[in-house]
Design an enzyme around this catalytic site. Structure first.
Site, short mmCIF file in Angstrom:
data_model
loop_
_atom_site.label_atom_id
_atom_site.label_comp_id
_atom_site.label_asym_id
_atom_site.label_seq_id
_atom_site.Cartn_x
_atom_site.Cartn_y
_atom_site.Cartn_z
CG ASP A 187 -9.71 41.86 0.68
OD1 ASP A 187 -8.99 40.85 0.72
OD2 ASP A 187 -9.30 43.01 0.93
CG ASP A 237 -6.30 38.69 3.47
OD1 ASP A 237 -5.75 39.79 3.50
OD2 ASP A 237 -6.36 37.92 4.45
CD GLU A 291 -1.79 40.66 2.05
OE1 GLU A 291 -1.48 41.63 2.74
OE2 GLU A 291 -2.44 39.69 2.48
CG HIS A 342 -6.06 47.50 4.23
ND1 HIS A 342 -5.65 47.02 3.00
CD2 HIS A 342 -6.15 46.43 5.04
CE1 HIS A 342 -5.51 45.71 3.07
NE2 HIS A 342 -5.81 45.32 4.29
CG ASP A 343 -2.59 45.54 5.74
OD1 ASP A 343 -3.47 45.67 6.61
OD2 ASP A 343 -2.57 44.59 4.92
C1 GLC Z 1 -3.79 40.81 5.06
C2 GLC Z 1 -4.67 42.02 5.16
C3 GLC Z 1 -4.59 42.53 6.57
C4 GLC Z 1 -5.10 41.47 7.50
C5 GLC Z 1 -4.35 40.15 7.29
C6 GLC Z 1 -5.08 39.02 7.92
O1 GLC Z 1 -2.46 41.10 5.27
O2 GLC Z 1 -4.28 42.96 4.21
O3 GLC Z 1 -5.31 43.73 6.74
O4 GLC Z 1 -4.95 41.89 8.82
O5 GLC Z 1 -4.24 39.83 5.93
O6 GLC Z 1 -6.24 38.73 7.20
#
Ligand code: GLC
Length: 572
Positions: free
Chosen positions: A125, A227, A281, A347-348
């Protein structure tokens, strides 16, 4: 006889045709990252080796054989860099070091060695829309207006008045501008106050990021997941957005003015120099945005990770017709060019089976298998989140004290400040909060599900006595054993990777049927998304056909599917 000019014109035409053809069809070009199955590991919750209640790298190393047995060949690790853990590692304080809770660089080196020895690639990541406020860059940046690191972040001097509002996803009052009295200025943070946004307009910052990427690529990693990257480019004049923009902030934040310049630069400087996969992402706000990020001729990223599919089930209950429509639309938009990621959890998100299947004791097993069948038979690279291969379920916390996710705790406070109905809020969150997907991995029936000998950082799901690796290993009918078979099938059938997707029986509200075909080979997938029997009306005759995989012991050839039945047939 052709003249030299005619001959070179012919060669030129053939060359143009050849490239036009490959440009126009990059989705059929063979690539290892298209043929891979990605397994996502949330290190904090996977396996603790030292009894501090927090998962770590040594824990992952001790389970590499388990991961290998799954058959997956890429692991995406959530952030493992040094971090004060405001957002569980998504707030990085040193990009070249390992978080203390997780171990050391020597552990990392053993991890990557162990993975590669087992034919597993490692995707890291990369969190560079923001850093932690405890990163040295930010400490320098905030120390004075003339500090050389000042422009690594977005500052707005307070004598200019308050800047135009920006929405913060995680802040307790959703204000993305935080006043800092030290230099009488505001800094920007799209996420929490402890996650100041990096200033990508600054070429020095960009070079720092590329150097960090090279540092990890030189260590031998095999890819990057970027990310929140679609937010990095900002109009630094910070214009006023229309009233109510915060309800659709992504339309204003994503795909900023220089995003493609930065991606092309990153590709030139780093990605093109290594055999690495790259995925960001989010995929912008349209198919055009998504294609602009990933089509091969763009020389930016490899594959789109779009949220439309997973967002279908934001709240409890969703319609299969909508689900089919979204996945079919994305597939057809990517049939010629570009490449997609296929996922229904991470994970979100809340747990896959609780959200899209049925986590009641009667249907958890068949519905988890049915969903796995869907993910492994669609076109696009499958991503599977750790624990979903066991059919792990939502924990459904009832009390605010049980939560650990900072974004949840801040939102709860926000709701309280607004005097909103916190009971209704908690009810909603018990279904869709991120912590549902972050409870410890369930290894066995022992204390804390075998995750830790200490006190786990977040509660273990009480159902671990029935849902765990040890029990499922011993049960030929388990979700885990089925998952492994499915991964093998995916990896041995190129048609499931590259084959054309065609939706059948579109209006059927209960059953999702489609074919995947390539070079005269055709596979039919039929999935009953309901807890009752349902009829698939594909118009295809199953007599004499071979069942490749199914989640019931005896296949039914009539098209009548049992609750959550999944059946994958070889048609020709
Ligand atoms: C992305 C990640 C998430 C995080 C956010 C801020 O959405 O997947 O878990 O809280 O970015 O970095």
């Amino acid at each position: 006889m052709k003249t030299g000019i005619q001959r070179s014109a012919l060669i030129w035409t053939l060359t143009v045709c050849f490239f036009a053809n490959t440009w126009g069809q990059d989705s059929t070009q063979k690539k290892w990252w298209k043929e891979s199955v990605v397994y996502q590991i949330y290190p904090r919750s996977f396996k603790d080796s030292d009894g501090d209640g927090i998962g770590d790298l040594k824990g992952i190393i001790s389970e590499l054989d388990y991961i290998q047995r799954l058959g997956v060949n890429v692991v995406w690790l959530n952030p493992i860099y040094s971090s004060p853990n405001d957002d569980n590692g998504y707030d990085v304080s040193d990009y070249r070091n390992i978080m203390k809770d997780f171990g050391t660089m020597a552990d990392f080196d053993s991890l990557i060695k162990g993975m590669h020895a087992r034919g597993i690639k490692l995707v890291m990541d990369l969190v560079v829309n923001h850093s932690s406020d405890e990163h040295e860059w930010f400490k320098q940046s905030r120390s004075s207006r003339t500090n050389p690191y000042r422009n690594y972040y977005h500052w707005w001097n307070a004598e200019r008045g308050k800047p135009a509002p920006r929405y913060s996803l995680f802040d307790v009052n959703h204000d993305a501008w935080r006043y800092d009295s030290l230099t009488n200025a505001y800094y920007l943070h799209y996420f929490s106050r402890k996650q100041p946004d990096l200033n990508w307009e600054n070429p020095r910052l960009r070079q720092e990021v590329y150097d960090i990427m090279k540092f990890w690529a030189d260590k031998g990693i095999d890819g990057f997941r970027l990310d929140a990257f679609q937010y990095v480019s900002k109009d630094t004049t910070f214009p006023q957005f229309p009233v109510g923009y915060e309800n659709k902030f992504w339309l204003y934040y994503a795909m900023g003015p220089h995003l493609h310049d930065y991606l092309k630069e990153m590709n030139r400087e780093v990605l093109s120099k290594y055999d690495v996969m790259s995925v960001a992402e989010g995929a912008g706000n349209s198919f055009d945005d998504a294609h602009a990020l990933v089509d091969a001729d763009r020389k930016e990223l490899n594959m789109a990770y779009a949220f439309d599919g997973v967002d279908v089930a934001k709240k409890e209950g969703y319609s299969l017709l909508h689900f089919k429509e979204v996945f079919s639309r994305w597939d057809s938009a990517f049939a010629q060019n570009g490449w997609l990621s296929i996922f229904l959890s991470n994970h979100d998100q809340a747990r896959l089976v609780s959200r899209f299947g049925n986590d009641s004791p009667a249907f958890r097993n068949p519905s988890a298998k049915m969903l796995a069948t869907f993910i492994m038979t669609m076109r696009g690279t499958p991503y599977y989140y750790n624990g979903d291969e066991l059919g792990m379920t939502n924990i459904g916390f009832k009390k605010i004290e049980e939560y650990r996710d900072m974004s949840m705790l801040n939102e709860y406070q926000h709701q309280k400040d607004l005097h909103a109905d916190t009971i209704a809020f908690l009810k909603e969150k018990s279904f869709d909060s991120r912590d549902n997907g972050r409870t410890p991995f369930q290894w066995n029936k022992e204390r804390n599900a075998g995750f830790t000998t200490g006190t786990p950082w977040i509660e273990v799901n009480p159902n671990f006595k029935t849902i765990n690796v040890e029990t499922e290993e011993a049960d030929p009918n388990s979700v885990l054993i089925y998952f492994r078979k499915l991964v093998l099938l995916r990896k041995s059938e190129p048609t499931l990777v590259y084959g054309k997707y065609e939706l059948l029986d579109k209006e059927n509200p209960d059953v999702y049927s489609y074919t995947r075909s390539e070079k005269g080979h055709q596979i039919l997938v039929m999935l009953n998304f309901t807890s009752h029997e349902a009829m698939a009306r594909t118009g295809l005759d199953l007599t004499g056909k071979k069942l490749l995989i199914g989640n019931y012991a005896t296949p039914s050839r009539s098209g009548r599917l049992r609750p959550y039945e999944a059946a994958v047939w070889e048609m020709q």
